[in-house]
Design a protein around this motif. Structure first.
Motif, short mmCIF file in Angstrom:
data_model
loop_
_atom_site.label_atom_id
_atom_site.label_comp_id
_atom_site.label_asym_id
_atom_site.label_seq_id
_atom_site.Cartn_x
_atom_site.Cartn_y
_atom_site.Cartn_z
N LEU A 18 0.89 -1.14 -0.09
CA LEU A 18 -0.05 0.05 -0.01
C LEU A 18 1.00 1.22 -0.09
CD1 LEU A 18 -2.43 -1.47 2.50
CD2 LEU A 18 -3.04 -0.75 0.20
N GLU A 19 0.69 2.12 -1.00
CA GLU A 19 1.54 3.11 -1.30
C GLU A 19 0.92 4.62 -0.84
OE1 GLU A 19 4.29 3.55 -4.73
OE2 GLU A 19 2.86 5.42 -5.16
N ALA A 20 1.50 5.34 -0.01
CA ALA A 20 1.10 6.89 0.42
C ALA A 20 0.69 7.65 -0.96
CB ALA A 20 1.75 7.19 1.67
N ARG A 21 -0.43 8.16 -0.98
CA ARG A 21 -0.68 8.90 -2.21
C ARG A 21 -0.11 10.50 -1.97
NH1 ARG A 21 -4.61 6.84 -5.86
NH2 ARG A 21 -5.88 5.08 -4.72
N ARG A 22 -0.17 10.71 -0.82
CA ARG A 22 0.33 12.04 -0.10
C ARG A 22 1.03 11.75 1.17
NH1 ARG A 22 -5.19 10.93 0.04
NH2 ARG A 22 -5.59 11.76 -1.92
N PRO A 23 1.47 12.91 2.00
CA PRO A 23 2.06 12.71 3.07
C PRO A 23 1.04 12.36 4.18
CG PRO A 23 2.78 14.73 2.15
CD PRO A 23 1.75 14.28 1.32
N VAL A 24 1.36 11.31 4.64
CA VAL A 24 0.16 10.64 5.85
C VAL A 24 0.85 10.54 7.27
CG1 VAL A 24 -1.41 8.53 6.35
CG2 VAL A 24 -0.93 9.40 4.12
N ARG A 25 -0.04 10.96 8.07
CA ARG A 25 -0.04 10.71 9.73
C ARG A 25 -0.87 9.82 10.00
NH1 ARG A 25 -0.71 14.95 14.41
NH2 ARG A 25 -1.74 13.02 15.46
N VAL A 26 -0.39 8.63 10.67
CA VAL A 26 -1.36 7.50 11.12
C VAL A 26 -1.13 7.53 12.66
CG1 VAL A 26 -2.05 5.09 11.38
CG2 VAL A 26 -1.12 6.39 9.23
N SER A 27 -1.99 7.66 13.63
CA SER A 27 -1.81 7.54 14.96
C SER A 27 -2.79 6.61 15.69
CB SER A 27 -2.21 9.04 15.52
OG SER A 27 -3.29 9.55 15.16
N TRP A 28 -2.57 6.41 16.77
CA TRP A 28 -3.12 5.26 17.66
C TRP A 28 -3.02 5.67 19.22
CZ3 TRP A 28 0.84 4.24 14.17
CH2 TRP A 28 2.09 3.74 14.92
N PRO A 29 -3.76 5.20 20.03
CA PRO A 29 -3.74 5.37 21.36
C PRO A 29 -2.11 5.10 21.58
CG PRO A 29 -5.72 4.05 21.09
CD PRO A 29 -4.97 4.28 19.76
N GLY A 30 -1.42 6.05 22.14
CA GLY A 30 0.11 5.91 22.32
C GLY A 30 1.13 5.87 21.38
N GLY A 31 0.69 6.31 20.36
CA GLY A 31 1.81 6.42 19.14
C GLY A 31 1.39 6.88 17.78
N GLU A 32 2.45 7.19 16.96
CA GLU A 32 2.00 7.65 15.64
C GLU A 32 3.31 7.12 14.47
OE1 GLU A 32 1.74 12.04 15.39
OE2 GLU A 32 3.76 12.00 14.74
N ARG A 33 2.98 7.34 13.32
CA ARG A 33 3.94 7.00 12.38
C ARG A 33 3.73 7.96 11.25
NH1 ARG A 33 7.42 2.75 9.56
NH2 ARG A 33 8.24 4.12 7.93
N ARG A 34 4.54 8.63 10.74
CA ARG A 34 4.33 9.59 9.50
C ARG A 34 4.85 8.59 8.26
NH1 ARG A 34 3.47 15.12 11.08
NH2 ARG A 34 3.35 15.20 13.41
N ALA B 63 4.95 10.91 1.03
CA ALA B 63 4.09 10.53 -0.23
C ALA B 63 5.05 9.31 -1.03
CB ALA B 63 3.97 11.72 -1.08
N GLY B 64 4.41 8.47 -1.41
CA GLY B 64 5.18 7.48 -2.31
C GLY B 64 5.61 6.14 -1.22
N GLU B 65 5.67 6.51 0.05
CA GLU B 65 6.17 5.50 1.06
C GLU B 65 5.14 4.34 0.98
OE1 GLU B 65 8.28 5.23 5.39
OE2 GLU B 65 7.69 7.50 4.72
N ARG B 66 5.82 3.01 1.07
CA ARG B 66 4.81 2.08 1.12
C ARG B 66 4.87 1.17 2.34
NH1 ARG B 66 6.69 -0.59 -4.83
NH2 ARG B 66 5.47 1.15 -6.10
N ILE B 67 3.58 0.44 2.76
CA ILE B 67 3.45 -0.61 3.58
C ILE B 67 3.62 -2.05 2.87
CG2 ILE B 67 2.37 -1.44 5.45
CD1 ILE B 67 0.95 1.07 5.83
N HIS B 68 4.40 -3.05 3.09
CA HIS B 68 4.46 -4.33 2.58
C HIS B 68 3.34 -5.29 2.97
CE1 HIS B 68 7.09 -7.83 1.31
NE2 HIS B 68 6.16 -7.94 0.75
#
Ligand code: AVJ
Length: 336
Positions: free
Chosen positions: A268-284, A287-292
């Motif tokens: 899954l490839e980020a279409r734009r800069p993305v910030r994902v957060s969850w209780p206790g953390g986050e990951r930025r 754009a173009g970075e991928r999750i395998h």
């Protein structure tokens, strides 16, 4: 983690009583939160493919198997339908215990019942509720086959219920699901199966064979977009399990054949800069970075036979479709 628990155990009677449910608790993936967050925080982010299979994901996978581009399921089905008697004769043991690894609805195994004539059917799957319903239906169609359901994650060592006969066990691992493991893990997994078998046992495994990149990439990036939906759906599942706030529209489906590793990779490839957060953390993500999200290995027969050999098996027989896209292998324990 205790990976196995019995969900259904049906005493055999010709009247076909409903399966008796012995024990059931949480789904084996519930404990996955820490593992998921570790995968998201790693430099090369990943989500394990087992998280595809929530209820909607399982339905999307079933839809994938109907697609024109996705040849493995129908090719394997044709091989099994044409060769079931030969397979049974080669295994040579009516009254066997058929152990289905990732049984799903149990249909593939059920189609072998007439030829194999198993005394017992042990169905293992991570999707426990789905398995329970499937086994109830199967038990009433096949009242003379003793049926046991085991809820387990196949990434953990397999535990079989104590009372499963040791002689005449046939592991059934269809669909090229073994392709999700990197080869070293596949070897460990197979060596683990080997420990459950004596000389009378066997393994019937489906392998997707190496082929041209175009065919492979079409199979994992279909025109209808079902595989893209299947891939993105993993984020909904992760949101529920780990409390993340993934927005599906931020992510693009990518499927590529990597000839060096001999595998199709899904990302899954980020279409734009993305910030994902969850209780206790986050990951930025840039754009173009991928999750395998998945590897799907495509083997050459000789390579897979060598891998089986390293795991303590020898190939007894193999059956291919005429276009040599897919293979069913019958392997037997090999003396060390
Ligand atoms: C269920 C692992 C065999 O790798 O082909 C299908 C899963 N992923 N389309 C495969 C899958 C994308 C499938 N297996």
């Amino acid at each position: 983690m205790p990976s196995a628990f019995i969900v259904a155990s049906a005493p055999v009677a010709s009247s076909g009583p409903p399966p008796r449910f012995v024990s059931s608790s949480a789904s084996p993936v519930v404990a996955g939160r820490d593992e998921l967050l570790a995968g998201l925080l790693a430099p090369g982010a990943s989500i394990a493919p087992k998280y595809f299979y929530d209820t909607l994901g399982s339905a999307l996978f079933e839809a994938i198997t109907e697609l024109d581009e996705y040849y493995p399921t129908r090719t394997e089905r044709a091989i099994l339908a044409a060769r079931d008697r030969e397979i049974a004769a080669a295994f040579g043991r009516p009254g066997c215990t058929l152990i289905d690894l990732g049984a799903g609805n149990g249909e593939k195994a059920a189609r072998l019942f007439a030829a194999l004539r198993p005394r017992e059917y042990v169905a293992i799957d991570i999707s426990v509720e789905y398995l329970r319903r499937s086994l109830e239906a199967l038990q009433s169609r096949f009242p003379h086959v003793a049926m046991t359901g085991v809820g387990a994650d196949l990434g953990e060592p397999i535990e079989l219920p104590e009372r499963v006969a040791r002689q005449g066990r046939l592991f059934f691992y269809p669909g090229s699901s073994i392709g999700n493991f990197v080869p070293d893990d596949a070897q460990r997994f197979l060596a683990g199966l080997r420990t459950h078998l004596d000389d009378t046992g066997g393994l019937l495994v489906g392998i997707d064979l190496a082929k041209d990149a175009r065919t492979l990439e079409a199979a994992y990036d279909d025109a209808l977009g079902v595989t893209a939906a299947f891939n993105r759906n993993v984020l909904r599942h992760v949101n529920r399990i780990a409390g993340t706030d993934f927005v599906l529209a931020d992510w693009r489906h990518v499927a590529r054949f990597d000839a060096t590793h001999g595998r199709v990779e899904m990302h899954l490839e980020a279409r734009r800069p993305v910030r994902v957060s969850w209780p206790g953390g986050e990951r930025r993500f840039a754009a173009g970075e991928r999750i395998h999200t998945e590897n799907s290995y495509k083997y050459r027969l000789a390579d897979f036979a060598a891998l089986l050999g390293r795991a303590g098996f020898a190939v007894q027989a193999q059956w291919l479709d005429e276009r040599e896209r897919f293979a069913m292998l019958l392997a037997r324990p090999q003396r060390a």
